[in-house]
Motif scaffolding. Structure first.
Motif, mmCIF file in Angstrom:
data_model
loop_
_atom_site.group_PDB
_atom_site.id
_atom_site.type_symbol
_atom_site.label_atom_id
_atom_site.label_comp_id
_atom_site.label_asym_id
_atom_site.label_seq_id
_atom_site.Cartn_x
_atom_site.Cartn_y
_atom_site.Cartn_z
ATOM 1 N N THR A 214 55.422 56.635 -48.777
ATOM 2 C CA THR A 214 55.761 55.469 -49.585
ATOM 3 C C THR A 214 56.149 55.433 -50.553
ATOM 4 N N ALA A 215 56.956 54.687 -51.277
ATOM 5 C CA ALA A 215 57.637 54.629 -52.646
ATOM 6 C C ALA A 215 57.780 53.473 -53.321
ATOM 7 N N SER A 216 57.712 53.362 -54.501
ATOM 8 C CA SER A 216 57.772 52.138 -55.335
ATOM 9 C C SER A 216 58.831 52.269 -56.599
ATOM 10 N N VAL A 217 59.544 51.051 -57.003
ATOM 11 C CA VAL A 217 60.404 51.263 -58.016
ATOM 12 C C VAL A 217 59.866 50.186 -58.742
ATOM 13 N N PHE A 218 59.738 50.993 -60.145
ATOM 14 C CA PHE A 218 59.158 49.796 -61.367
ATOM 15 C C PHE A 218 60.169 49.730 -62.443
ATOM 16 N N THR A 219 60.168 48.872 -63.188
ATOM 17 C CA THR A 219 60.693 48.734 -64.283
ATOM 18 C C THR A 219 60.345 47.806 -65.092
ATOM 19 N N MET A 220 60.639 47.989 -66.624
ATOM 20 C CA MET A 220 60.027 46.799 -67.722
ATOM 21 C C MET A 220 61.094 46.112 -68.077
ATOM 22 N N TYR A 221 60.888 44.686 -68.278
ATOM 23 C CA TYR A 221 61.937 43.641 -68.736
ATOM 24 C C TYR A 221 61.319 43.649 -70.104
ATOM 25 N N PRO A 246 58.883 51.593 -48.028
ATOM 26 C CA PRO A 246 58.330 50.362 -48.767
ATOM 27 C C PRO A 246 56.845 50.331 -48.499
ATOM 28 N N THR A 247 55.830 50.094 -49.679
ATOM 29 C CA THR A 247 54.615 49.612 -49.456
ATOM 30 C C THR A 247 54.721 48.251 -48.818
ATOM 31 N N ASP A 248 53.322 47.929 -48.251
ATOM 32 C CA ASP A 248 53.092 46.557 -47.611
ATOM 33 C C ASP A 248 53.782 45.591 -48.480
ATOM 34 N N GLU A 249 53.270 45.489 -49.751
ATOM 35 C CA GLU A 249 53.523 44.357 -50.706
ATOM 36 C C GLU A 249 54.920 44.324 -50.953
ATOM 37 N N ILE A 250 55.733 45.370 -51.027
ATOM 38 C CA ILE A 250 57.315 45.500 -51.296
ATOM 39 C C ILE A 250 57.802 44.897 -50.153
ATOM 40 N N GLN A 251 57.437 45.308 -48.900
ATOM 41 C CA GLN A 251 58.102 44.770 -47.678
ATOM 42 C C GLN A 251 58.022 43.361 -47.731
ATOM 43 N N LYS A 252 56.829 42.822 -48.157
ATOM 44 C CA LYS A 252 56.739 41.460 -48.420
ATOM 45 C C LYS A 252 58.256 40.518 -49.085
ATOM 46 N N VAL A 253 58.241 41.452 -50.235
ATOM 47 C CA VAL A 253 59.243 40.894 -50.970
ATOM 48 C C VAL A 253 60.848 41.167 -50.544
ATOM 49 N N ILE A 254 60.902 42.153 -49.582
ATOM 50 C CA ILE A 254 62.186 42.409 -48.972
ATOM 51 C C ILE A 254 62.177 41.486 -47.947
ATOM 52 N N ASP A 255 61.198 41.157 -47.175
ATOM 53 C CA ASP A 255 61.232 40.314 -46.041
ATOM 54 C C ASP A 255 61.613 38.700 -46.449
ATOM 55 N N GLU A 256 61.141 38.479 -47.715
ATOM 56 C CA GLU A 256 61.438 37.047 -48.122
ATOM 57 C C GLU A 256 62.661 37.125 -48.828
ATOM 58 N N GLY A 257 63.590 38.167 -48.622
ATOM 59 C CA GLY A 257 65.105 38.112 -48.969
ATOM 60 C C GLY A 257 65.247 38.380 -50.381
ATOM 61 N N MET A 258 64.309 38.665 -51.100
ATOM 62 C CA MET A 258 64.287 38.732 -52.637
ATOM 63 C C MET A 258 64.382 40.254 -53.101
ATOM 64 N N GLY A 259 65.117 40.570 -54.363
ATOM 65 C CA GLY A 259 65.427 41.711 -54.414
ATOM 66 C C GLY A 259 64.407 42.398 -55.585
ATOM 67 N N PHE A 260 63.455 41.396 -56.017
ATOM 68 C CA PHE A 260 62.513 41.947 -57.168
ATOM 69 C C PHE A 260 61.413 40.865 -57.037
ATOM 70 N N ALA A 261 60.426 41.311 -57.674
ATOM 71 C CA ALA A 261 59.021 40.457 -57.779
ATOM 72 C C ALA A 261 58.552 40.973 -59.113
ATOM 73 N N GLU A 270 47.991 47.586 -56.049
ATOM 74 C CA GLU A 270 48.261 47.332 -54.713
ATOM 75 C C GLU A 270 49.680 47.559 -54.108
ATOM 76 N N VAL A 271 50.608 47.880 -55.069
ATOM 77 C CA VAL A 271 51.802 47.810 -55.073
ATOM 78 C C VAL A 271 52.653 49.424 -55.051
ATOM 79 N N ALA A 272 51.991 49.955 -55.771
ATOM 80 C CA ALA A 272 52.194 51.318 -55.888
ATOM 81 C C ALA A 272 52.420 52.311 -54.526
#
Length: 338
Positions: A214-221, A246-261, A270-272
């Motif tokens: 699995t992989a996660s992509v993070f960035t600071m705003y 994607p991890t399960d938490e990221i897959q949820k974001v993708i499934d919701e049609g969102m590009g980020f959370a 939980e996300v990493a």
């Protein structure tokens, strides 16, 4: 209101990421229409005062053929069959460059992997600078935005089409290939990209990457806000065929049609994923927040951090355009195989 805010802000991602995050969230809401190839011919007659771009062509004795093109937001625009002076206002200029089209005007962002190739292009700015655009005598303006008020103003300068820069890379290349009379070049690029991507993942799997990692992509705003990315840019490559998961938490974001959370620091546990990719931000305050993140106990205790499987990429270079994709296909193995 949401769409208008999205499109007014999207170009700011080139320097602050904010619009990138906002725009990704609307990816699922804007289907990508296909262009229509209903060609018609017209002639710009010499001496006719039809605008500076057309006048220039007429003065040179050229005959310019035009056709109808249905754009992203449904306009049926009359555009040149083979545009020669293109302004591209959006965040995937590298798509045009990969097709061999160097725009005369762009929304400039320093630090892109193809900066040298667009060095002579005029920065038409944000908001779109009408006066600069007029001076460039464009015969086509590609506007990555669905703001009708802005479109109405810009389309008075030259034939203008809207373009969804958050469509998939293949869709974008085919649409631009059609729009710019570069269909063959687009298909050749897509084929070469598929081959290079498959070869990259094969190389990585032969050098330690395991199936199902699995992989996660993070960035600071700015404002010390942490985001996990899901649907554009680097994640589009990572989560593709033969790639990482994607991890399960990221897959949820993708499934919701969102590009980020946006997430809390504590939520990282939980996300990493097994591997972590950090997109280094542009602004100084976001850079400082990134440093503080990496100094935190939560960060230091993540399995991927302990295993040394953290990779940093410039958020500017690791963009979603075609030229950046070519760069990533070479750069990703360099980092992951160290």
């Amino acid at each position: 209101m949401q769409n208008k805010f999205r499109n007014s802000a999207v170009v700011l991602t080139l320097t602050t990421l904010s619009a990138f995050l906002l725009a990704c969230g609307n990816m699922a809401e804007t289907p990508v229409p296909t262009s229509e190839n209903k060609s018609t011919s017209s002639v710009n007659q010499a001496g006719e005062d039809t605008g500076s771009a057309e006048q220039t062509a007429a003065d040179e004795g050229k005959v310019q053929q035009t056709r109808q093109f249905k754009d992203w937001t449904g306009h049926n625009a009359t555009i040149p069959v083979t545009p020669e002076r293109v302004i591209y206002h959006g965040e995937v200029t590298g798509d045009l460059v990969a097709l061999g089209v160097i725009p005369v005007g762009i929304l400039r962002q320093e630090g892109m992997v193809f900066d040298d190739l667009v060095a002579n292009a005029e920065d038409v700015g944000f908001p779109f600078n009408v006066e600069k655009a007029l001076g460039l005598n464009p015969d086509l303006i590609i506007f990555s935005n669905n703001d009708e008020e802005q479109y109405s103003q810009i389309s008075k300068i030259a034939p203008t089409v809207t373009f969804n820069s958050f469509a998939s890379l293949e869709d974008r290349m085919r649409i631009l290939g059609d729009m710019l009379n570069k269909k063959q070049e687009a298909e050749e690029w897509i084929t070469a990209n598929k081959t290079a991507t498959a070869e990259m993942w094969k190389q990585l799997h032969e050098n330690g990457l395991k199936e199902g990692e699995t992989a996660s992509v993070f960035t600071m705003y700015p404002g010390n806000r942490l985001f996990v990315m899901a649907g554009a840019g680097l994640p589009q490559l990572l989560y593709g065929k033969d790639g990482l998961t994607p991890t399960d938490e990221i897959q949820k974001v993708i499934d919701e049609g969102m590009g980020f959370a946006e997430i809390s620091l504590e939520k990282m546990t939980e996300v990493a994923g097994d591997r972590i990719f950090i997109l280094d931000p542009v602004t100084d305050d976001a850079k400082q927040s990134t440093k503080e993140l990496m100094d935190s106990p939560v960060w230091k205790n993540l399995p991927a951090v302990k295993a040394g499987k953290v990779y940093n990429f410039s958020i500017v270079k690791a963009s979603g355009d075609a030229m950046s994709r070519e760069w990533l296909l070479k750069e990703l193995p360099k980092q992951m195989m160290q």
